[in-house]
Design a protein around this motif. Structure first.
Motif, PDB file in Angstrom:
ATOM      1  N   THR A  12     -28.392  14.094 -20.108  1.00 51.04           N
ATOM      2  CA  THR A  12     -27.882  14.320 -18.866  1.00 51.04           C
ATOM      3  C   THR A  12     -26.083  14.563 -20.639  1.00 51.04           C
ATOM      4  O   THR A  12     -24.989  15.683 -20.391  1.00 51.04           O
ATOM      5  CB  THR A  12     -26.700  14.343 -17.829  1.00 51.04           C
ATOM      6  N   GLN A  13     -26.269  13.849 -21.013  1.00 49.86           N
ATOM      7  CA  GLN A  13     -25.553  14.018 -22.008  1.00 49.86           C
ATOM      8  C   GLN A  13     -25.493  14.939 -23.386  1.00 49.86           C
ATOM      9  O   GLN A  13     -24.090  15.361 -23.334  1.00 49.86           O
ATOM     10  CB  GLN A  13     -25.119  12.897 -22.964  1.00 49.86           C
ATOM     11  N   PHE A  14     -26.175  14.876 -23.146  1.00 50.81           N
ATOM     12  CA  PHE A  14     -26.718  16.690 -24.083  1.00 50.81           C
ATOM     13  C   PHE A  14     -26.751  17.393 -23.548  1.00 50.81           C
ATOM     14  O   PHE A  14     -26.114  18.178 -24.152  1.00 50.81           O
ATOM     15  CB  PHE A  14     -28.334  16.281 -24.408  1.00 50.81           C
ATOM     16  N   ALA A  15     -26.729  18.039 -22.121  1.00 54.69           N
ATOM     17  CA  ALA A  15     -26.487  19.041 -21.260  1.00 54.69           C
ATOM     18  C   ALA A  15     -24.537  18.652 -21.805  1.00 54.69           C
ATOM     19  O   ALA A  15     -24.838  20.537 -21.799  1.00 54.69           O
ATOM     20  CB  ALA A  15     -26.890  18.687 -20.184  1.00 54.69           C
ATOM     21  N   MET A  16     -24.316  17.964 -21.525  1.00 58.13           N
ATOM     22  CA  MET A  16     -22.786  17.667 -21.537  1.00 58.13           C
ATOM     23  C   MET A  16     -22.247  18.441 -22.672  1.00 58.13           C
ATOM     24  O   MET A  16     -21.133  18.925 -23.091  1.00 58.13           O
ATOM     25  CB  MET A  16     -22.220  17.239 -21.055  1.00 58.13           C
ATOM     26  N   ASP A  17     -22.811  18.334 -23.887  1.00 55.61           N
ATOM     27  CA  ASP A  17     -22.706  18.461 -24.906  1.00 55.61           C
ATOM     28  C   ASP A  17     -22.765  19.881 -25.455  1.00 55.61           C
ATOM     29  O   ASP A  17     -21.938  20.154 -26.308  1.00 55.61           O
ATOM     30  CB  ASP A  17     -23.026  17.458 -26.459  1.00 55.61           C
ATOM     31  N   LYS A  18     -23.858  20.271 -24.972  1.00 57.54           N
ATOM     32  CA  LYS A  18     -23.888  21.542 -25.101  1.00 57.54           C
ATOM     33  C   LYS A  18     -24.083  22.934 -24.674  1.00 57.54           C
ATOM     34  O   LYS A  18     -23.895  23.844 -25.169  1.00 57.54           O
ATOM     35  CB  LYS A  18     -25.340  21.845 -25.504  1.00 57.54           C
ATOM     36  N   VAL A  19     -23.774  23.040 -23.009  1.00 61.22           N
ATOM     37  CA  VAL A  19     -23.286  23.068 -22.394  1.00 61.22           C
ATOM     38  C   VAL A  19     -22.393  24.545 -23.109  1.00 61.22           C
ATOM     39  O   VAL A  19     -21.516  24.357 -23.554  1.00 61.22           O
ATOM     40  CB  VAL A  19     -23.177  22.944 -20.983  1.00 61.22           C
ATOM     41  N   GLY A  20     -22.773  25.839 -22.785  1.00 63.36           N
ATOM     42  CA  GLY A  20     -21.128  26.836 -22.787  1.00 63.36           C
ATOM     43  C   GLY A  20     -19.946  27.218 -22.054  1.00 63.36           C
ATOM     44  O   GLY A  20     -19.933  27.395 -22.134  1.00 63.36           O
ATOM     45  N   ILE A  21     -19.714  25.499 -21.928  1.00 60.90           N
ATOM     46  CA  ILE A  21     -18.576  25.650 -21.457  1.00 60.90           C
ATOM     47  C   ILE A  21     -17.689  24.105 -21.726  1.00 60.90           C
ATOM     48  O   ILE A  21     -18.524  23.131 -22.010  1.00 60.90           O
ATOM     49  CB  ILE A  21     -18.437  25.344 -20.166  1.00 60.90           C
ATOM     50  N   GLY A  22     -16.467  24.319 -22.561  1.00 62.27           N
ATOM     51  CA  GLY A  22     -16.164  23.252 -22.697  1.00 62.27           C
ATOM     52  C   GLY A  22     -15.353  22.374 -21.129  1.00 62.27           C
ATOM     53  O   GLY A  22     -15.012  22.423 -20.730  1.00 62.27           O
ATOM     54  N   ILE A  23     -16.120  20.309 -21.929  1.00 65.05           N
ATOM     55  CA  ILE A  23     -15.567  19.557 -20.481  1.00 65.05           C
ATOM     56  C   ILE A  23     -15.171  19.064 -21.569  1.00 65.05           C
ATOM     57  O   ILE A  23     -15.167  18.182 -22.611  1.00 65.05           O
ATOM     58  CB  ILE A  23     -17.204  19.350 -20.908  1.00 65.05           C
ATOM     59  N   THR A  24     -13.541  18.391 -20.796  1.00 62.02           N
ATOM     60  CA  THR A  24     -13.002  17.556 -21.967  1.00 62.02           C
ATOM     61  C   THR A  24     -12.589  16.164 -21.411  1.00 62.02           C
ATOM     62  O   THR A  24     -12.566  16.720 -19.893  1.00 62.02           O
ATOM     63  CB  THR A  24     -11.586  17.801 -22.480  1.00 62.02           C
ATOM     64  N   TRP A  25     -12.956  15.106 -21.231  1.00 61.05           N
ATOM     65  CA  TRP A  25     -11.875  14.151 -20.151  1.00 61.05           C
ATOM     66  C   TRP A  25     -10.325  13.635 -20.875  1.00 61.05           C
ATOM     67  O   TRP A  25     -10.586  13.597 -21.984  1.00 61.05           O
ATOM     68  CB  TRP A  25     -12.852  12.858 -20.082  1.00 61.05           C
ATOM     69  N   VAL A  26      -9.284  13.541 -19.687  1.00 61.89           N
ATOM     70  CA  VAL A  26      -8.124  13.205 -20.058  1.00 61.89           C
ATOM     71  C   VAL A  26      -7.783  12.421 -19.850  1.00 61.89           C
ATOM     72  O   VAL A  26      -7.828  12.214 -18.383  1.00 61.89           O
ATOM     73  CB  VAL A  26      -7.281  14.712 -20.144  1.00 61.89           C
ATOM     74  N   ASP A  27      -7.167  11.078 -20.086  1.00 63.93           N
ATOM     75  CA  ASP A  27      -6.487   9.937 -19.364  1.00 63.93           C
ATOM     76  C   ASP A  27      -4.510  10.936 -19.239  1.00 63.93           C
ATOM     77  O   ASP A  27      -3.746  11.405 -19.517  1.00 63.93           O
ATOM     78  CB  ASP A  27      -5.222   9.523 -20.643  1.00 63.93           C
TER      79      ASP A  27
END
Length: 199
Positions: A12-27
């Motif tokens: 899941t971590q690999f998929a999140m890092d490499k998927v063709g969309i930006g993913i961020t978590w923000v405080d």
């Protein structure tokens, strides 16, 4: 079983890092990035670690601190928001982006966070701009065509009037030998009145 769960987390971590969309978590309090996947960081010219030292206003010129705080309240109230914005790359270039942001209230172990998905919409904007330019070109051509048709119509009316004048003059020259000067003058005036529609 624990090993299988660990592999699943790694996948899941690999998929999140490499998927063709930006993913961020923000405080949501500070606007600081808590997580940035490789894709989002790379699109902006940063490493994920560099992004963890940044806040949302550092990459999004449309979100100074005051605006960011208002949007956080909107996300909390609605659960998510979706909008178009721009993001600033490390080299200063700005790219168009579509953002979908969800509010995650957190658990006892983790605090609240925003989970954001970024799509680089540069190509879409290029297509939209090309379509708009083509539409404007077509409209300009249509206007030019309409003006040309009007000019051709006016030229045809002038040509028809000239034909009528020539026909009238030819008719007068054919009758002229049989008419005296006064009748020839009357005939000329009558033809002029007829051709001009005057009284």
């Amino acid at each position: 079983e624990l090993l299988a769960a660990h592999r699943k987390v790694l996948d899941t971590q690999f998929a999140m890092d490499k998927v063709g969309i930006g993913i961020t978590w923000v405080d949501p309090q500070s606007g600081r990035f808590l997580y940035a996947n490789d894709y989002h960081a790379n699109v902006l010219g940063y490493t994920p670690d560099e992004m963890l030292q940044m806040r949302v206003p550092d990459i999004d010129p449309g979100f100074p601190a005051a605006v960011f705080a208002r949007v956080i309240e909107q996300i909390r109230a609605n659960g998510f928001v979706q909008f178009e914005t721009t993001q600033r790359r490390k080299n200063g270039d700005v790219i168009p982006a579509e953002m979908t942001i969800y509010y995650h209230p957190g658990t006892g172990e983790t605090g609240a966070r925003l989970i954001a998905f970024m799509t680089d919409i540069t190509r879409r904007k290029d297509y939209e701009n090309a379509l708009l330019a083509a539409k404007q070109t077509a409209e300009a051509a249509n206007e030019a065509n309409t003006a040309l048709v009007a000019q051709l119509g006016a030229a045809n009316r002038r040509l028809a009037m000239s034909d009528q004048r020539l026909s009238a003059m030819f008719a007068m020259t054919q009758k002229a030998p049989d008419l005296d000067e006064l009748d020839l003058l009357r005939m000329g005036i009558d033809e002029a009145v007829r051709l001009t529609g005057s009284q």
